[in-house]
Design a protein around this motif. Sequence first.
Motif, PDB file in Angstrom:
ATOM      1  N   HIS A  16       0.783  -1.049   0.026  1.00 25.06           N
ATOM      2  CA  HIS A  16       0.184  -0.038  -0.053  1.00 25.06           C
ATOM      3  C   HIS A  16       0.811   1.306   0.115  1.00 25.06           C
ATOM      4  O   HIS A  16       0.525   2.230  -0.069  1.00 25.06           O
ATOM      5  N   GLU A  17       2.275   1.096   0.022  1.00 24.69           N
ATOM      6  CA  GLU A  17       2.994   2.136   0.358  1.00 24.69           C
ATOM      7  C   GLU A  17       4.263   2.128  -0.637  1.00 24.69           C
ATOM      8  O   GLU A  17       5.166   1.819  -0.532  1.00 24.69           O
ATOM      9  N   SER A  19       5.941   4.082  -2.599  1.00 23.25           N
ATOM     10  CA  SER A  19       7.140   4.950  -2.201  1.00 23.25           C
ATOM     11  C   SER A  19       8.154   4.443  -1.552  1.00 23.25           C
ATOM     12  O   SER A  19       9.335   4.597  -1.698  1.00 23.25           O
ATOM     13  N   ALA A  20       7.920   3.530  -0.674  1.00 22.57           N
ATOM     14  CA  ALA A  20       8.890   2.840   0.357  1.00 22.57           C
ATOM     15  C   ALA A  20       9.612   1.820  -0.354  1.00 22.57           C
ATOM     16  O   ALA A  20      11.077   1.800  -0.138  1.00 22.57           O
ATOM     17  N   CYS A  59       6.750  -2.813   7.986  1.00 18.76           N
ATOM     18  CA  CYS A  59       5.807  -2.667   6.740  1.00 18.76           C
ATOM     19  C   CYS A  59       4.735  -3.740   6.759  1.00 18.76           C
ATOM     20  O   CYS A  59       3.631  -3.722   6.560  1.00 18.76           O
ATOM     21  N   ALA A  62       2.272  -3.402   9.683  1.00 20.00           N
ATOM     22  CA  ALA A  62       1.416  -2.145   9.430  1.00 20.00           C
ATOM     23  C   ALA A  62       0.293  -2.707   8.130  1.00 20.00           C
ATOM     24  O   ALA A  62      -0.927  -2.385   8.457  1.00 20.00           O
ATOM     25  N   GLU A  64      -0.759  -5.540   7.736  1.00 15.33           N
ATOM     26  CA  GLU A  64      -2.080  -6.425   8.509  1.00 15.33           C
ATOM     27  C   GLU A  64      -3.022  -5.648   8.885  1.00 15.33           C
ATOM     28  O   GLU A  64      -4.269  -5.944   8.755  1.00 15.33           O
ATOM     29  N   TYR A  66      -3.696  -2.553   7.776  1.00 15.69           N
ATOM     30  CA  TYR A  66      -4.137  -1.969   6.529  1.00 15.69           C
ATOM     31  C   TYR A  66      -5.384  -2.815   5.985  1.00 15.69           C
ATOM     32  O   TYR A  66      -6.324  -2.524   5.372  1.00 15.69           O
TER      33      TYR A  66
END
Lengths: 82, 133
Positions: A16-17, A19-20, A59, A62, A64, A66
């Motif tokens: 979901h991220e 950019s990471a 991540c 996090a 989970e 999300y």
Amino acid sequence: MSFEQTLNDINIFCAHENSAIAEFAQRSISYAQALKQGEISTEEYHSLLGDIETLKSMCRTADEEYQVAKIFQAAMLITSLI
Amino acid sequence: MKHVIAVLSLVTLTGCSTLIDGITGKYHNYDAVEYNLAVDLVVRSRGIEPRCSDAVVAKKEVQELGQRVDYFLAYTEGRPYNKRTNELAKKIKDMVTDTEKRDAMSSFFCRERAKNIVKAAEILRGSSGEKRE
């Protein structure tokens, strides 16, 4: 673990991220360069790589949260439609 | 008859609401205090990197962040639905402790470690904020 494998793992865990993914990849490259140029010790290099592993793990945890949030959102949408 | 229907409707609606809350209630766990503490960790962690030119000053900043992480841990330990954010904060604490223990660190290491702690705090903040959805 190969660099590509690391990227794939991040891709899964930080779904979901986006950019990471690029950010972690860039950091790993700069650590290797710094080691080569003698800016950091081998121990510091491994510690920083360990940080990337820690961030990947965070991540995953996090994500989970999300995913639960998204499932809950979908369930509420279905309930409202009924 | 109208009264009976009205009462039955009210009971049914209340029952449905209670049932939905019962099923989904465990996900209604957004915690404004926790989110505020997470934002505080992000802001404080961003203060480390600019001080990396002086390792002693940077370490002092890290120590202060460590105290705030301890506070976050103590707060979330007492609340079962903050288990995930508590796990994340423990990871930050590990990074902070490792930094504190170092006798010396290169400027590059300090800067990169600081960035990683910021990222970790941002992930924690994101996880806390997502609970609201």
